[in-house]
Each structure stands twice: as structure tokens, then as C-alpha cells.
Design a protein around this motif. Structure first.
Motif: not given
Length: 319
Positions: A30, A82-85, A87-88, A258, A262
Motif C-alpha cells: 500500500k 497504518s500503524k504496524g502494517d 506492507n505500507a 512495525i 518487517q
């Protein structure tokens, strides 16, 4: 190593198969682009996304443009949603730092996670083809007579072209606080304003103006680089007796929260994408200089850039 030599070396290695593509294609990326379509961040984000897919590092890339306030609006959404994502990713750069200094938004860049600096690019100043002014000397003389009569158009407040305009004014003896700078939310808006004659002079990366310069719709008058840009026979500001040099860099951040795994995965992706033919071609096409920097070195670089830009803005009367 010269930029063109570096790119040729990468291209040769890729053609010879010495730069294999990554095999895993599990990430659904994303990509937050905190600017309207048509500008440098938009071009960077989409070129990066394409290269990640071509390299097999992403199975899909979802883009979201959220322009305004030098990227601060997109930054706020990115940090909060988007916290902790892992893939962002969010495209950012020197423009965002300048905007944060001048705008003081409620969300700070320090809340996000630095991943990598990707490219560097110098600005070119242009005039609409039908402008009565013909050179940067003409612009400077007009500005000396009446600073407010020269409308400088470019990115958001605090962008590199805004800082460059203030530095030019200061160097030629004009009160930088009196310059008439018109900020735009994205490169597309700025380009339309220049072509429509709604601003006197426009500034941005060469890649954003290249097609209009080549078609004769814009007249390039100076670049902010230390030397003339390849393929563009336009003098540097220093050649014109104006002691100003400033570059525009772009990179990517991840959201807050993240994991270390990650973070490493995203950092590895940014390193490996420089092996991809699609990314190498994007660097060449857009006139971007490869400027990969990751880890603590990138975080320290951002801190240093904040300090440098703040000092320039204070000296130029911008803050």
C-alpha cells in the motif's frame, strides 16, 4: 562515480543476468503518495511500485494520493491509519521536511519509520514560452524593482524550489520575506499555472518539466545543480553569479509500530529494487541520481537535513 556511468554499470549487470530478480511475490504493498497526481512524489511512488512488482517483490501495489500541506495531510493519515502494517510505504522527501518546519503540523515525521533515501534531483527554473522575461537575469532585475511582481510557482511552502527562490532573493540583495511565492498541492497544478501564465517563473525537478521544455512550451533559465544537467544546456545559478545550490531528494518511510523483521524486509526490498531493470530505466528516464541510503545513516541524514533547512529558512526570513 558519475551518475550516467553508475546507471550504465547497473544496466549492463542486469542485462548480463548478474542482477537476478527476487523470487518471492507475497507482499501486497500500500503506497501512500502524500501529493496530488502529476508531481515528483507521484512519479517516484508509481515507478517504485512498478519496479517492486516487476522484481517479484510485490504481488500488487495499491496507490493512494493525498495531497496538501507539503505532504502533512498524507503523513497524518499514514501514521494514524497504518500503524504496524509492514506492507505500507509512504513516499517523502526534502519538500516534506520544509513543509513541516514552516507549517508545524500536529503529526511529526518522527512518528513514522525511516526506511530509505532513494534518489536525488536538482531543480530547474522555467518561464512560460510567451513570457516577456527571457532569462534569470531578467527575473532578478524585475524582482529588484518590485519583489511582489514576480510570482514564483512550485510545490508547497518549504519545498526546495521555495527555499531556492528565497536564497536567490537573499543573494541578490532582495528581502527574501518579500518574495511572492505561490504554492501548489502537486506538480500537475504547478505545471498548469506555469503554462497558463498564472505565475511568472516556475521551479521543479527536470523530469516534471521535460516534455514541456522539449516542446517549447517552457523556457528553462537556470538549474540549482553544481554543474549543468546532462541533456539540458542551461546555466547553473552559480554560473550566473548567484551563489545558490540546492538539491531535492526523495525516499520512503514505513508506519510506526512495525517489527524489526518487517523493517528489515522493507529495507531489503529498497536495496534489491536497485537491481531491477524497470527501476534502472526509471532513474534514467526521469533524470534521477541514485542516492540509496538506509538504516541509521538515513535517519541521521534526515535529522541533518531538518537542521540545515531550518537554518536556511531562518536566515532567509521564511520563518
Amino acid at each position: 562515480m558519475r551518475r550516467d556511468t553508475f546507471l550504465k554499470s547497473l544496466a549492463a549487470l542486469a542485462a548480463a543476468g548478474a542482477l537476478p530478480e527476487l523470487a518471492s511475490a507475497s507482499a501486497n504493498i500500500k503506497m501512500m503518495i502524500p501529493a496530488n497526481p502529476g508531481g515528483g512524489w507521484d512519479t517516484t511512488g508509481r515507478a517504485l511500485g512498478k519496479a517492486l512488482q516487476d522484481a517479484g517483490m510485490a504481488s500488487s501495489v495499491q496507490y493512494e494520493n493525498k495531497g496538501g500541506a507539503a505532504g502533512a495531510i498524507g503523513l497524518a493519515q499514514f501514521v494514524n491509519a497504518s500503524k504496524g502494517d509492514g506492507n505500507a510505504l509512504m513516499v517523502m522527501g526534502a519538500v516534506m521536511l520544509g513543509g513541516i518546519i514552516t507549517g508545524k503540523p500536529p503529526v511529526s515525521l518522527t512518528q513514522a519509520t525511516p526506511i530509505a533515501r532513494l534518489t536525488s534531483e536538482y531543480n530547474v527554473f522555467v518561464l512560460p514560452s510567451n513570457s516577456p522575461l527571457k532569462t534569470m537575469k531578467d527575473v532578478v532585475e524585475q524582482m529588484k524593482k518590485d519583489p511582489g511582481s514576480v510570482k514564483w510557482g512550485g510545490g508547497s511552502r518549504g519545498s526546495t524550489e521555495h527555499v531556492a527562490a528565497a536564497m536567490i532573493a537573499r543573494d541578490v540583495g532582495v528581502d527574501a520575506a518579500k518574495i511572492n511565492y505561490v504554492p501548489f498541492r502537486g506538480g500537475g497544478e504547478a505545471t498548469a499555472a506555469i503554462l497558463g501564465g498564472n505565475v511568472t517563473v516556475g521551479g521543479s525537478g527536470y523530469s516534471e518539466f521535460a516534455q514541456y521544455i522539449e516542446s517549447g512550451k517552457m523556457r528553462p533559465i537556470a538549474v540549482t545543480a553544481p554543474t549543468r544537467l546532462k541533456g539540458l544546456n542551461v546555466p547553473t545559478l552559480r554560473e550566473l553569479g548567484i551563489n545558490v545550490e540546492i538539491g531535492n531528494w526523495r525516499g520512503v518511510y514505513a508506519p510506526p509500530g512495525i517489527s524489526m523483521e518487517q523493517h528489515k524486509a522493507l529495507t531489503d526490498m529498497m536495496t534489491l529494487v536497485f537491481r531491477n531493470k524497470s527501476w534502472i530505466e526509471a532513474l534514467e528516464k526521469n533524470g534521477w541520481t541514485p542516492a540509496l541510503l538506509t538504516g541509521k545513516a538515513f535517519a541521521d541524514f534526515v535529522d541533518q537535513e531538518f537542521a540545515m533547512l531550518r537554518a536556511v529558512m531562518v536566515k532567509s526570513g521564511m520563518i
